[in-house]
Design a protein around this motif. Structure first.
Motif, PDB file in Angstrom:
ATOM      1  N   PRO A 103       0.829  -1.212   0.000  1.00  0.00           N
ATOM      2  CA  PRO A 103       0.000   0.000   0.000  1.00  0.00           C
ATOM      3  C   PRO A 103       0.862   1.260   0.000  1.00  0.00           C
ATOM      4  O   PRO A 103       1.782   1.402   0.797  1.00  0.00           O
ATOM      5  CB  PRO A 103      -0.801  -0.134   1.302  1.00  0.00           C
ATOM      6  N   GLY A 104       0.569   2.160  -0.912  1.00  0.00           N
ATOM      7  CA  GLY A 104       1.307   3.413  -0.989  1.00  0.00           C
ATOM      8  C   GLY A 104       2.596   3.339  -1.775  1.00  0.00           C
ATOM      9  O   GLY A 104       3.252   4.358  -1.989  1.00  0.00           O
ATOM     10  N   GLU A 105       2.972   2.150  -2.218  1.00  0.00           N
ATOM     11  CA  GLU A 105       4.216   2.003  -2.976  1.00  0.00           C
ATOM     12  C   GLU A 105       3.957   2.256  -4.459  1.00  0.00           C
ATOM     13  O   GLU A 105       3.162   1.572  -5.085  1.00  0.00           O
ATOM     14  CB  GLU A 105       4.787   0.595  -2.792  1.00  0.00           C
ATOM     15  N   ILE A 106       4.619   3.251  -5.005  1.00  0.00           N
ATOM     16  CA  ILE A 106       4.450   3.609  -6.406  1.00  0.00           C
ATOM     17  C   ILE A 106       5.818   3.625  -7.078  1.00  0.00           C
ATOM     18  O   ILE A 106       6.778   4.187  -6.549  1.00  0.00           O
ATOM     19  CB  ILE A 106       3.781   4.993  -6.565  1.00  0.00           C
ATOM     20  N   GLY A 107       5.912   3.020  -8.248  1.00  0.00           N
ATOM     21  CA  GLY A 107       7.170   2.973  -8.972  1.00  0.00           C
ATOM     22  C   GLY A 107       7.494   4.287  -9.655  1.00  0.00           C
ATOM     23  O   GLY A 107       6.742   5.269  -9.571  1.00  0.00           O
ATOM     24  N   ASP A 108       8.620   4.304 -10.356  1.00  0.00           N
ATOM     25  CA  ASP A 108       9.058   5.521 -11.041  1.00  0.00           C
ATOM     26  C   ASP A 108       8.143   5.878 -12.208  1.00  0.00           C
ATOM     27  O   ASP A 108       7.999   7.047 -12.555  1.00  0.00           O
ATOM     28  CB  ASP A 108      10.489   5.333 -11.567  1.00  0.00           C
ATOM     29  N   LEU A 109       7.554   4.868 -12.831  1.00  0.00           N
ATOM     30  CA  LEU A 109       6.686   5.105 -13.988  1.00  0.00           C
ATOM     31  C   LEU A 109       5.345   4.401 -13.763  1.00  0.00           C
ATOM     32  O   LEU A 109       5.166   3.240 -14.128  1.00  0.00           O
ATOM     33  CB  LEU A 109       7.359   4.593 -15.266  1.00  0.00           C
TER      34      LEU A 109
END
Length: 213
Positions: free
Chosen positions: A109-115
């Motif tokens: 949860p809340g983890e978003i990659g660079d793209l």
């Protein structure tokens, strides 16, 4: 379920509706009936940024996007075989593309990659990939169409660039690698190059002219 309906049209064999409850296509592609397919998938790209792919539940969990696992296809005439193979190859091409977005791990949860980008269905043979433009507070959309198993076409919208060669280049990349993350890495890199060139041109045009006497 367009795929099953096409099977019916080719073979003229009815499939009981009780066997066609179906599941959203992304859920079947993650190969686990209990997988939380609507979560963000973190997918690494060789030599590129970490991708975050999401399949919105509201868009995929609708009757027109339901899918079923097919382990055999009954037919009564040998003449059905070419059409059946073409249909199976077509669906396989679509599945292969979408599965490249689910081949990674579920993000925390809340983890978003660079793209990050969102994959939405547009029809039974097309989908869109929505992402943030590089160095801009706006979105762009890559429309991906698979008209047949041997051809994929891509068209870019919302980047303020009218360049057919870019669409052709991205289509070539997609046909070659059959991977959404790899194609998005290439596209994002190309857009960054275009943005950098545009910035330099703008700086040059705004610089005061040098008076040489």
């Amino acid at each position: 379920m367009p795929f099953v309906e096409k099977l019916r049209q080719i073979t003229d064999i009815a499939v009981p509706d009780a066997h066609l409850q179906g599941s959203p296509l992304p859920q079947l592609l993650v190969r686990s009936p209990n997988a939380c397919w609507k979560e963000i998938f973190t997918v690494p790209s060789p030599g590129g940024p970490m991708h975050s792919c999401i399949f919105p539940e509201a868009a995929w969990d609708v009757p027109t996007q339901k899918a079923v696992l097919v382990d055999r296809v009954p037919f009564t005439q040998p003449a059905h075989i070419p059409s059946l193979l073409e249909l199976l190859r077509h669906q396989c091409a679509i599945n292969t593309l979408l599965r490249t977005c689910t081949s990674g791990r579920h993000s925390s949860p809340g983890e978003i990659g660079d793209l990050p980008y969102e994959v939405l269905p547009e029809s039974s043979t097309s989908f869109s990939v929505t992402f943030h433009r590089p160095h801009a507070d706006s979105l762009a959309v890559l429309m991906v169409s698979v008209p047949n198993p041997r051809r994929i076409t891509c068209k870019l919208f919302g980047v303020g660039i009218c360049d057919l060669s870019l669409d052709e280049h991205i289509s070539t990349v997609m046909n070659s690698c059959m991977s959404i993350p790899v194609t998005m890495t290439t596209l994002y890199g190309r857009l960054e190059e275009i943005c950098s060139v545009a910035t330099e041109v703008e700086k040059d045009s705004s610089s005061p002219a040098m008076d040489i006497s």
